[in-house]
Design an enzyme around this catalytic site. Sequence first.
Site, PDB file in Angstrom:
ATOM      1  N   HIS A  51       0.830  -1.210   0.000  1.00 30.71           N
ATOM      2  CA  HIS A  51       0.000   0.000   0.000  1.00 30.71           C
ATOM      3  C   HIS A  51       0.862   1.257   0.000  1.00 30.71           C
ATOM      4  O   HIS A  51       0.567   2.232  -0.709  1.00 30.71           O
ATOM      5  CB  HIS A  51      -0.912  -0.010   1.230  1.00 30.71           C
ATOM      6  CG  HIS A  51      -1.608   1.288   1.465  1.00 30.71           C
ATOM      7  ND1 HIS A  51      -1.151   2.220   2.383  1.00 30.71           N
ATOM      8  CD2 HIS A  51      -2.716   1.828   0.906  1.00 30.71           C
ATOM      9  CE1 HIS A  51      -1.952   3.265   2.374  1.00 30.71           C
ATOM     10  NE2 HIS A  51      -2.915   3.054   1.500  1.00 30.71           N
ATOM     11  N   GLU A  54       2.146   2.063  -3.409  1.00 26.35           N
ATOM     12  CA  GLU A  54       1.096   2.699  -4.221  1.00 26.35           C
ATOM     13  C   GLU A  54       1.097   4.211  -4.021  1.00 26.35           C
ATOM     14  O   GLU A  54       0.916   4.975  -4.970  1.00 26.35           O
ATOM     15  CB  GLU A  54      -0.255   2.089  -3.843  1.00 26.35           C
ATOM     16  CG  GLU A  54      -1.458   2.822  -4.399  1.00 26.35           C
ATOM     17  CD  GLU A  54      -2.589   2.905  -3.396  1.00 26.35           C
ATOM     18  OE1 GLU A  54      -3.139   4.016  -3.221  1.00 26.35           O
ATOM     19  OE2 GLU A  54      -2.932   1.870  -2.781  1.00 26.35           O
ATOM     20  N   HIS A  55       1.328   4.662  -2.788  1.00 26.70           N
ATOM     21  CA  HIS A  55       1.371   6.101  -2.493  1.00 26.70           C
ATOM     22  C   HIS A  55       2.569   6.773  -3.165  1.00 26.70           C
ATOM     23  O   HIS A  55       2.424   7.811  -3.805  1.00 26.70           O
ATOM     24  CB  HIS A  55       1.458   6.329  -0.979  1.00 26.70           C
ATOM     25  CG  HIS A  55       0.129   6.332  -0.303  1.00 26.70           C
ATOM     26  ND1 HIS A  55      -0.338   7.398   0.441  1.00 26.70           N
ATOM     27  CD2 HIS A  55      -0.844   5.388  -0.247  1.00 26.70           C
ATOM     28  CE1 HIS A  55      -1.541   7.127   0.921  1.00 26.70           C
ATOM     29  NE2 HIS A  55      -1.862   5.898   0.531  1.00 26.70           N
TER      30      HIS A  55
END
Length: 239
Positions: A51, A54-55
């Site tokens: 995650h 992804e940022h």
Amino acid sequence: MIMLEEDTAIFRLRNGVRMVYSYNQSPVSHCAVLVDVGTRDEPSGKEGIAHFLEHVFFKGTRKRKAYQVLNRLEHVGGEINAFTTREDTCIHASFSSEFIERSIELITDILFNSEFPVREIEREKEVVLDDIYSYLDNPMEQIMDDFESQVFKGNPLGNPILGTHHSVRNYNRNDLLKFIQHNYHPNTMVFSYCGNLPIEKVHGLFKRYFSSIPFRNSSKSSRIKFKKKKIGHVVQRKN
């Protein structure tokens, strides 16, 4: 090419990247790259890194600063975004169909040319930590993670998608590069398109931007298989 039905087809490049095409009459097109990597692929101690990656994909590439990445589609009324699940990561865009090449080029630039500046990594840690605090303050959302942590106890599938305060604090740039090297392979990627452009045009752009990715095979053999567990009973009380 494999025709699934009249307006839907699947292609596969030699390097393993697949494309799914679906026609509709809308002048607004949508495309995405879905990668077969998520929470369940994270090494111990690096929970949430799928995650987090992804940022930071949006924090600059070899030829674009962070603001140029974000403005590339906004400038023409489009949008780019991403999400992470326990098994997948997706970067997706919506735009007026005439900007198809701009969108595909931007997505591939993010995926394959991101620089991950150290200063941006440290800044983004604070953003994700705030997300974790906010999530923990929302029982309606937290209960989903709590439930899955019990169902998949002892398996990476049970880890929180956002990670933990400890794991997020300890990511570094090398961790991100290792995770990409291990998981972001052509045969784990699917490019999808839905819109009113002819299949020949979309397929041509797909080949132009994805054919040059070097072949690296991945079978996901390192994934820990989930074994059925007995479900318990948990009660948590908060002030």
